[in-house]
Design an enzyme around this catalytic site. Sequence first.
Site, PDB file in Angstrom:
ATOM      1  N   HIS A  48       0.829  -1.208   0.000  1.00  0.00           N
ATOM      2  CA  HIS A  48       0.000   0.000   0.000  1.00  0.00           C
ATOM      3  C   HIS A  48       0.864   1.259   0.000  1.00  0.00           C
ATOM      4  CE1 HIS A  48      -3.191   2.595   2.162  1.00  0.00           C
ATOM      5  NE2 HIS A  48      -3.599   2.414   0.916  1.00  0.00           N
ATOM      6  N   GLU A  57       0.342  -0.351  -4.735  1.00  0.00           N
ATOM      7  CA  GLU A  57      -0.773   0.583  -4.900  1.00  0.00           C
ATOM      8  C   GLU A  57      -0.233   1.955  -4.604  1.00  0.00           C
ATOM      9  OE1 GLU A  57      -4.179   3.037  -3.213  1.00  0.00           O
ATOM     10  OE2 GLU A  57      -2.195   2.595  -2.420  1.00  0.00           O
ATOM     11  N   ASP A  83      -1.481   6.489  -5.070  1.00  0.00           N
ATOM     12  CA  ASP A  83      -2.565   7.427  -5.357  1.00  0.00           C
ATOM     13  C   ASP A  83      -2.091   8.504  -6.320  1.00  0.00           C
ATOM     14  OD1 ASP A  83      -4.276   6.323  -3.116  1.00  0.00           O
ATOM     15  OD2 ASP A  83      -2.530   7.011  -1.990  1.00  0.00           O
ATOM     16  N   HIS A 138      -1.471  11.382  -1.819  1.00  0.00           N
ATOM     17  CA  HIS A 138      -2.714  10.924  -1.204  1.00  0.00           C
ATOM     18  C   HIS A 138      -3.611  12.085  -0.791  1.00  0.00           C
ATOM     19  CE1 HIS A 138      -5.411   9.513   2.006  1.00  0.00           C
ATOM     20  NE2 HIS A 138      -5.405   8.365   1.353  1.00  0.00           N
ATOM     21  N   GLU A 196      -4.428   4.151  -8.048  1.00  0.00           N
ATOM     22  CA  GLU A 196      -5.674   4.714  -7.513  1.00  0.00           C
ATOM     23  C   GLU A 196      -5.821   6.156  -7.982  1.00  0.00           C
ATOM     24  OE1 GLU A 196      -6.537   4.753  -3.237  1.00  0.00           O
ATOM     25  OE2 GLU A 196      -8.161   6.152  -3.696  1.00  0.00           O
TER      26      GLU A 196
END
Length: 253
Positions: free
Chosen positions: A10, A37, A39, A52, A112
């Site tokens: 993450h 992952e 953002d 993020h 994401e």
Amino acid sequence: MWPYPRIVAHRGGGKLAPENTIAAMRCGLNHGFRAVEFDVMLAKDGVPVVMHDTQLGRTIAGEGNIADFTSQELAAHDAGIWFGPSFEGEPVPTFEQVAAFCMQHGIWMNVEIKPVPGFEETTGWTVAQSVKHLFASQVDHRPAALPLLSSFSFEALQAAQLAAPEIPRGFLIDDVPADWHARLLDLGAIALHVNHQKLTPVLARAVKEAGFGLFCYTVNDPVRASLLLDWGVDGFCTDRIDLIGPDFATSRS
Ligand code: G3P
Ligand code: MG
């Protein structure tokens, strides 16, 4: 069948490195992860950056809104010092920089799309176009050779679908709505990405029986992780890359 890695680091390196930086991607890699992952949102100049929060302050030195800074200006802000002195000077990376690092090291990406409010469509469109161009010369045609786009924003995913229908999409949901199935069909999404705390075995079974992938965020307890896999969850991202390794799904007893 889920064609992607099952355990995903993450924000790059979980809790072991400053999130969403190249240092984080390197940390994940050093822990054996070949799946991350992260953002992505748009800076003021429309360039996708890996971030993020929509504001500076927590992980990025300074204050103000991300959307008020160009990607070059953001690159000059320190994204590592908050985490520890050894990460001082770590810049806010662009999506292209992170993607280049991942592609160079064979790291699969769950991108994401996290739009600044009001920029849902343009963010979804821009990120999907970037991925499309980066992977245009891809000769490996297996599904897992492409990144998986995901977003909490239905509008962003709709725009991504228009921009690059061939890039797979997952719909991120916190509280799963009754019409989840229809929404996945609308988006041409291949997977539902859910908050694992909101998942039940009944829902897990329904998602799998409907033929979709099922991905969870953010699973940090190995006991819980094992239970979710027993329920049929295909994969999840974790902050505890020190506790839950990339081979967790196959090596658990
Ligand atoms: O993509 C899964 C997860 O990252 C969603 O929540 O807030 O950590 O981006 P967040
Ligand atoms: Mg995320």
